[in-house]
Motif scaffolding. Structure first.
Motif, PDB file in Angstrom:
ATOM      1  N   ASP A  78       0.777  -1.114   0.027  1.00 56.69           N
ATOM      2  CA  ASP A  78       0.075   0.052   0.023  1.00 56.69           C
ATOM      3  C   ASP A  78       0.949   1.266  -0.013  1.00 56.69           C
ATOM      4  N   ILE A  79       0.775   2.129  -0.892  1.00 60.45           N
ATOM      5  CA  ILE A  79       1.599   3.579  -1.137  1.00 60.45           C
ATOM      6  C   ILE A  79       1.712   4.337   0.175  1.00 60.45           C
ATOM      7  N   MET A 105       0.633   3.082   3.150  1.00 58.06           N
ATOM      8  CA  MET A 105       1.081   2.463   4.683  1.00 58.06           C
ATOM      9  C   MET A 105       1.915   3.112   5.595  1.00 58.06           C
ATOM     10  N   PRO A 106       1.600   3.197   6.821  1.00 61.49           N
ATOM     11  CA  PRO A 106       2.380   4.125   7.629  1.00 61.49           C
ATOM     12  C   PRO A 106       3.854   3.587   7.890  1.00 61.49           C
ATOM     13  N   PHE A 107       4.402   4.022   9.018  1.00 59.25           N
ATOM     14  CA  PHE A 107       5.524   3.612   9.493  1.00 59.25           C
ATOM     15  C   PHE A 107       5.583   2.008   9.417  1.00 59.25           C
TER      16      PHE A 107
END
Lengths: 396, 396
Positions: free
Chosen positions: B329-330, B332-334
Motif C-alpha cells: 500500500d503506497i 502504509m504508515p511507518f
C-alpha cells in the motif's frame, strides 16, 4: 587465473542506517562507545548518523551530542547524512571532525520509484529531475570536467514491483545525454537499492551494460539493502565484472542491521553485514585495512546495545582460521550451541566438558606439517598423500 | 544479454543438516508436521534425516518413526543419509517411500582435510582413498560408462586452514587419471564444504578450471555450508560460469539452519537459506517449482519448533513483490519492527496505528498505470517521465 579486482572502498553505515530503525531510547553513551570502537577497527569511512527531523526520526534527535563527544580517529573520514539544506547547515557546525558528505562528482540522479522518494523525503520524482539543469549549470560555471549519473530504487520497488534493467539504462542514457550536451565527461555511476530488490544477476547485468555502453565510466557506487539476502552476492557480482582500472564504493553495516520506516520492511531491511563482506574481500585479496576481530567486537557490542541478535555470520562462527595460531584444536570435543561456537574468541572454556567420542586421540600428518611451518600440501602432485611416506599406503 | 543459466536441482536438507544439530528432545510429531509441510511446497528432493548412531546423534534416534508416519507426496524424492552399511540397511527397510540415496555416477572422492573426515566419520583420508580401486573395479564389472570425481573440505578446514584451488585441482586430476586408466569417462564433479570455507571467488575459480580442463564434465554438485555467509554468493558464482548444457545440484536448508558437532562451529555453521536461494533463482528465471510463500510457512514452523530465530531473510521481509496483488500500500504508515514487517503475510493489521507522517496522501501515476495492467515504464525512451503528459514538466 588470479582475477584482477577493482579497488573497493567501504563506508560503514551502522550508526546511521542501523541506529535510525532501532529503539530511540538507546543512550548517547552507548552510541558513542560503539562509534569509538568502530574507529579502532581500521574502517576508513564511517557515517556517524544523520541530521534530520527529530519528529520523524527520534533516533537521531541527539546526534549533536554524539558528534560533540565521540573521539575522532586521525585518518578516518566521518560523515553524516543530511536530506536538505537545514540538515547540511547543522552538520557543517561540526566540520571538522565531520567531512560534509559530498559526492566526488556532480551527479544527476533520481528514483525510478516515485512512491519511495515521496515517502522517504517528501519530494517527488519530478522534483528530483527538476534539479538536473541547475546541477549541470553549476558544474559548467565552475568548470568541472567530470560528472556522474545515478539512480535509486534501481531494480525494483515494494510499491511498484520489479524494474527491468532496460528501464534503468533508459534513465541513465537520458542523464548521460544531458551531460553530453553540456560537454562534461561522465565517469561515475551510482545505483541505489533502498527496498532490497537487488539480485546478483541484475547488478551484474547493470554494471556490465554501463561499462560496455560508456567505457570511460570507471567509478561505481552501490548502496544495497539486504531484505532478501542478496547484498553480498550482488556486491561480489559487481566486483567480478569490474577490473583494476575501476573503483567500487560499497556501503553496509556491522551485523547487517538497518533500514527505514518508509520502505515497508523496517528492521527486516538490513544491509550487507560489514564483517562478512570484508572477510570475503580479505579472502579475495582485496585490501580492506580492517581488523575483522575488532569488527566482531563491534557486532557483539551492537547486539548488546540494541538488545537483539543480528544476522551477520562471521561474528558467530568466527573468521576462517588461516594461521597456525587460529586453527582449531583437532581434538576439541563436540561444539553444538551458539555459545560453544564462540570459542574462536572466548577460548576453549566455552566448550569444555563437551562430548568427546573418539577412543584414540585424533592425529594428523597434515597438521604436523603445518605446525612445523610447512603447507598442508606440497605444490607438486608428487607431494600429495599417495606419494608421501608419512601417510600409509593403500592396501590394494 | 539474457544469461543462459544451467539447470539447477535443489535438495532440502533441513530435516537432516538442520535437525541433527538442534535439541534432541524436539518431538517426532513436530518433525513430521514440518516434513509434511515441506512436501507441499513443490520441493522435489527432501532429505528426511539420517540413519546414524543414536549414541552420537540422539537427534536422529527416532528417525524410524518419522519415516513410518510422514505423508509422502507423489513426485517428491525422499532420501536419508547413511554413513555406513548398517545405516544403508536400516534405510532400505523404508524404501519406498525412501529412495536409497545413490550418486548418479560412481564417484572417487575424499576429504582434503584428514582431520574432519576422522572427526565426522571416524575414518581416515587414506581409508577413503583405499576404496577407489574397488569403486573403479565395480564400475568396470557392470560396464558403467560415466563416472564422477569429487572432493570434500574443498577450499579449507577449521583444523588445517585454507587450501589453494591448486590442491583441489591436483586431487581431482589424480582421480581423473584413475578413471582414464580404466577407460571410463568422467562427467560429474562434486565439491563439498563442511567447514564453511567456500567463497564465491574460489568456487567460481574451481568450477571454471574444472570446466576448462575437462569440458565433458557437465554435472556439478556443490554442498556448501554458510558459517561465513558465503553460500548464496558462491552458488551464484557457480551458476554464472555454467551454461545451459550443465546441471548444478545444490543443497541448503529452510531458514539456513544446520551444522554438525564435529566441524567446530555447531549451530553457527548453517547452509544457504532455501527460501532466499530459491527466491534468487525465481528472479533469474531458473525454474524451481517451489512456492516461496509455502516455504516461508515452513521457516516459521521450524523457528517455532526449534525455539529460536533463524537467519534467512525472505521469511522476515517477504519476497520482492512483483504482481499487483502483492504490491505494498503506497499509503502504509511507518513499518519499523520485525513484527510489523510481516504484513506481507499477516496483512495490514500488524502495522495499523503506525505513524503516518504525510499531510497529503501519496499518489503515484506509475502505480496507477500498474493498477490498470500497464508496466510502470514503457519500453521506449519516449514513454519515460520526461515525455509523459501524466507527469508534471520541469519548470526549467
Amino acid at each position: 587465473m588470479p582475477q584482477q579486482w577493482p579497488t573497493v572502498t567501504y563506508k560503514e553505515e551502522g550508526m546511521r542506517e542501523g541506529m535510525q530503525i532501532e529503539d530511540a531510547n538507546i543512550t548517547v553513551d552507548d552510541k558513542i562507545e560503539l562509534l569509538d570502537m568502530l574507529s579502532e577497527t581500521g574502517l576508513s569511512s564511517i557515517v556517524v548518523g544523520s541530521f534530520v527531523s527529530p519528529k520523524w526520526t527520534p533516533q537521531m534527535e541527539r546526534i549533536d551530542e554524539i558528534v560533540q563527544r565521540f573521539t575522532p580517529k586521525p585518518g578516518v573520514t566521518y560523515s553524516a547524512l543530511a536530506l536538505n539544506s537545514r540538515g547540511v547547515e547543522r552538520a557543517r557546525a561540526y566540520s571538522p571532525p565531520l567531512t560534509i558528505e559530498r559526492d566526488k562528482y556532480p551527479r544527476l540522479s533520481c528514483h525510478l520509484c516515485d512512491v519511495f522518494v515521496r515517502r522517504n523525503t517528501n519530494r517527488t520524482q519530478m522534483q528530483e529531475m527538476e534539479r538536473w539543469p541547475e546541477i549541470i549549470a553549476q558544474a559548467q560555471e565552475v568548470g568541472i570536467k567530470e560528472s556522474g549519473i545515478g539512480c535509486n530504487a534501481s531494480w525494483g520497488s515494494n510499491f511498484l514491483g520489479e524494474f527491468p534493467v532496460d528501464s534503468l539504462m533508459t534513465l541513465l542514457e537520458y542523464q548521460h545525454g544531458l551531460w553530453d550536451e553540456a560537454g562534461i565527461k561522465v565517469v561515475s555511476c551510482s545505483m541505489g537499492d533502498p527496498m532490497s530488490h537487488c539480485t546478483p544477476a541484475k547488478v551484474e547485468e547493470s554494471v556490465t551494460r554501463v561499462k560496455e555502453r560508456w567505457p570511460e565510466i570507471n567509478h561505481f557506487r552501490l548502496h544495497l539493502h539486504n531484505g532478501r539476502n542478496m547484498a553480498i552476492a550482488s556486491a561480489y557480482a559487481a566486483m567480478r565484472v569490474l577490473g583494476p582500472e575501476d573503483t567500487l564504493e560499497l556501503d553496509g553495516t556491522i551485523g547487517g542491521y538497518g533500514g527505514c520506516p518508509y520502505c515497508g520492511n523496517g528492521r527486516a531491511t538490513g544491509m550487507a553485514p560489514t564483517e562478512d563482506l570484508l572477510h570475503m574481500m580479505d579472502d579475495m585479496g582485496i585490501p580492506t585495512g580492517v581488523d575483522i576481530d575488532k569488527l566482531i567486537d563491534c557486532v557483539w557490542a551492537a547486539e548488546r546495545i540494541i538488545g537483539r541478535e543480528l544476522y551477520g555470520h562471521v561474528s558467530k562462527a568466527g573468521p576462517r582460521p588461516r594461521t597456525v595460531d587460529k586453527l582449531y584444536d583437532i581434538n576439541m570435543p563436540f561444539v553444538e550451541t551458539m555459545g560453544q561456537a564462540l570459542h574462536f574468541k572466548k577460548g576453549s572454556e566455552v566448550y569444555e566438558g563437551g562430548i568427546y567420542p573418539y577412543r584414540e586421540p585424533i592425529t594428523s600428518p597434515y597438521r604436523d606439517r603445518i605446525d612445523q611451518g610447512l603447507p598442508a600440501f606440497g605444490t607438486g602432485a608428487n607431494e600429495f598423500p599417495w606419494n608421501q611416506d608419512w601417510l600409509p599406503k593403500a592396501d590394494s
